[in-house]
Design a protein around this motif. Structure first.
Motif, PDB file in Angstrom:
ATOM      1  N   THR A  25      12.624 -66.234  73.437  1.00 50.67           N
ATOM      2  CA  THR A  25      11.548 -67.025  72.955  1.00 50.67           C
ATOM      3  C   THR A  25      10.209 -65.470  73.028  1.00 50.67           C
ATOM      4  O   THR A  25      10.202 -65.033  74.167  1.00 50.67           O
ATOM      5  N   THR A  26       9.285 -66.353  72.329  1.00 47.99           N
ATOM      6  CA  THR A  26       8.126 -65.130  72.067  1.00 47.99           C
ATOM      7  C   THR A  26       7.691 -65.540  73.855  1.00 47.99           C
ATOM      8  O   THR A  26       7.190 -64.851  74.526  1.00 47.99           O
ATOM      9  N   GLN A  27       7.477 -66.897  73.968  1.00 46.85           N
ATOM     10  CA  GLN A  27       6.744 -67.158  75.731  1.00 46.85           C
ATOM     11  C   GLN A  27       7.390 -66.401  76.373  1.00 46.85           C
ATOM     12  O   GLN A  27       6.441 -65.549  77.990  1.00 46.85           O
ATOM     13  N   GLU A  28       9.044 -65.889  76.911  1.00 47.23           N
ATOM     14  CA  GLU A  28       9.705 -64.890  77.281  1.00 47.23           C
ATOM     15  C   GLU A  28       9.211 -63.525  77.310  1.00 47.23           C
ATOM     16  O   GLU A  28       8.712 -62.596  78.045  1.00 47.23           O
ATOM     17  N   LEU A  29       9.123 -63.261  76.423  1.00 49.24           N
ATOM     18  CA  LEU A  29       8.699 -61.879  75.012  1.00 49.24           C
ATOM     19  C   LEU A  29       7.110 -61.254  75.841  1.00 49.24           C
ATOM     20  O   LEU A  29       6.538 -60.629  76.597  1.00 49.24           O
ATOM     21  N   THR A  30       6.312 -62.774  75.881  1.00 53.81           N
ATOM     22  CA  THR A  30       5.117 -62.148  76.330  1.00 53.81           C
ATOM     23  C   THR A  30       4.887 -61.793  78.084  1.00 53.81           C
ATOM     24  O   THR A  30       3.925 -61.399  77.868  1.00 53.81           O
ATOM     25  N   LYS A  31       5.659 -63.262  78.678  1.00 51.56           N
ATOM     26  CA  LYS A  31       5.619 -62.590  80.329  1.00 51.56           C
ATOM     27  C   LYS A  31       6.215 -61.609  80.908  1.00 51.56           C
ATOM     28  O   LYS A  31       5.429 -60.130  81.582  1.00 51.56           O
ATOM     29  N   LEU A  32       6.785 -60.574  79.937  1.00 50.82           N
ATOM     30  CA  LEU A  32       7.693 -59.524  80.451  1.00 50.82           C
ATOM     31  C   LEU A  32       6.640 -58.534  79.821  1.00 50.82           C
ATOM     32  O   LEU A  32       7.053 -57.157  80.963  1.00 50.82           O
ATOM     33  N   ALA A  33       6.327 -58.482  79.273  1.00 50.36           N
ATOM     34  CA  ALA A  33       5.147 -57.603  78.013  1.00 50.36           C
ATOM     35  C   ALA A  33       3.995 -57.472  79.082  1.00 50.36           C
ATOM     36  O   ALA A  33       3.641 -56.034  78.811  1.00 50.36           O
TER      37      ALA A  33
END
Length: 468
Positions: A25-33
């Motif tokens: 998800t966008t939330q997961e991608l943002t948190k990782l990056a």
């Protein structure tokens, strides 16, 4: 911009040869990056960077202030460090930053050649100063030829401050560097494919043979399309064409005419038609008396805006090398203001058919053009403009020649100083000490010449920009 057409042999239909069990998800991608992304600023310039090693990050060259210049680097966790530009490529608009002590987690690198229209993307940046903002986007064209470079065209919110930020695929891998927004378009951005980073970071290239083949084919198609576009532009202006219209504060009207002149340009009679509602409403017959090399104007604009890819592309290919621009007075006394609709255009009769017509002047300006005195004033203004343009070229050329000589002599002087330190004196004519004395004398003479030029320019009230 031209389009890279045709499929890339062997390209997969979806992003990545081994997609995850589910898209992130966008939330997961943002948190990782987020820990791998930073806001960067140099003076009034600002943008985004992302780390590909713990202390080295990538951004756009137009975000930086040049090689070796410091930048402020701010992280999502509140840390603030100083970085510096260690490598840059103005043509690609890429810069590599060194941020000592960053200890950032590098972002994984993906494969831009695996992207297909409709693939989900996420871009991270600081649009309009809103740091660490994430946006969803989609691939609208995976291989867009834009001024001789392959770009990922995306549908998404790209704004000032996003420049240099990472473009992530559904697995959180960097597939591009967000580089620009398409003007006069809603929500269309361009990102430079991550493969352009590989020469800067050889260890990043983990692509397999098929991916490398797809990237090589992408570059081949881009070069082919770019060359076709260059040839198309070089075929323009064999016949004259209108470039723009000009209205002075006094109500005088002119059109800028472009034409290729393989030799010296000469007087050119022109007829400009006002067209509307499918017919010619009225016409203006005049002539271009004075011409200016369009390439020189282009190079001046490029000096003022060195990060404009359109200008750089045109200058690099010499598209305007034998093109000249001139002013033609526009007399629309044959047109009644009420007869000129808002959608009316100006077109050059028997001109270049590939040129786009330009908007006709407003009715109030049409009324102003009926006065005979203004026509005489227009002619005088055109002569004065040509005289001013010639004077500018002469002053700029004089200063540039002297500065080029000084620069060359300073380089020669530095080389001789190094040789003097490494050698013993001799009486030979090629002894570096004798050569150094001659170079010093010439350098002093050229510096005095530059000072004399400055005095002459000041006495003649020459604008400062003509001396640069």
């Amino acid at each position: 911009a031209p389009v890279v057409s045709g499929p890339i042999p062997g390209a997969p239909a979806a992003a990545g040869a081994a997609p995850p069990a589910r898209p992130l998800t966008t939330q997961e991608l943002t948190k990782l990056a987020l820990g791998s992304v930073a806001e960067v600023a140099c003076g009034a310039q600002g943008g985004t960077a992302f780390f590909v090693t713990p202390e080295r990050a990538v951004t756009n060259a137009h975000v930086t202030c040049g090689a070796g210049e410091p930048l402020k680097v701010r992280f999502a966790d509140g840390r603030q460090l100083m970085g510096r530009t260690v490598e840059q490529d103005r043509e690609l608009d890429l810069a590599v930053l060194e941020v000592v002590g960053a200890a950032a987690k590098p972002l994984p690198v993906g494969d831009s050649t695996a992207l297909a229209p409709g693939d989900a993307l996420v871009l991270l940046g600081s649009p309009q100063g809103l740091a660490f903002t994430s946006h969803e986007a989609k691939v609208s064209h995976p291989r867009r030829n834009f001024f001789g470079r392959a770009f990922i065209q995306l549908n998404g919110s790209v704004n000032p401050g996003n420049s240099g930020g990472p473009l992530l695929d559904a697995r959180g891998r960097v597939v591009g560097v967000v580089s620009m927004k398409v003007t006069n378009a809603d929500g269309i951005g361009l990102a430079l494919p991550v493969e352009y980073l590989f020469p800067f970071f050889p260890g990043l290239d983990h692509a397999d043979a098929q991916a490398r083949q797809r990237w090589a084919e992408t570059l081949r198609l881009v070069r082919q399309e770019d060359q076709a576009e260059v040839e198309r532009y070089r075929g323009q202006y064999v016949k004259p064409a209108l470039a723009s219209g000009i209205a002075t504060p006094r109500g005088e009207l002119y059109v800028v005419v472009l034409r290729r002149w393989p030799g010296a340009p000469s007087r050119l009679p022109v007829t400009v038609d006002v067209r509307g509602e499918g017919r010619v409403l009225c016409s203006s017959e005049s002539a271009v008396e004075a011409w200016e090399p369009a390439q020189e104007r282009l190079e001046r604009e490029l000096r003022d805006s060195p990060d404009q890819p359109r200008l750089r592309w045109a200058a690099d290919h010499g598209l305007l090398r034998d093109v000249f621009a001139g002013l033609a007075p526009l007399d629309l006394s044959g047109c009644a203001a009420e007869d000129v609709p808002a959608a009316a255009v100006l077109a050059l009769r028997d001109g270049d058919e590939s040129a786009t017509p330009i908007a006709a002047p407003r009715p109030s300006l049409v009324e102003a053009s009926v006065r005979q005195q203004q026509a005489r004033d227009r002619e005088r203004s055109a002569v004065e403009a040509a005289r001013g343009a010639r004077a500018e070229r002469e002053w700029r050329g004089a200063f540039q020649r002297v500065r080029d000589e000084i620069s060359a002599l300073e380089g020669r002087r530095a080389d001789l100083l190094a040789r003097v330190q490494d050698s013993l004196p001799t009486s030979a004519s090629d002894d570096p000490r004798q050569q150094l004395a001659k170079v010093e004398a010439r350098l002093s003479s050229r510096r005095e010449r530059l000072q004399e030029l400055e005095r002459q320019a000041s006495n003649a009230s020459i604008p400062r920009e003509w001396r640069e």
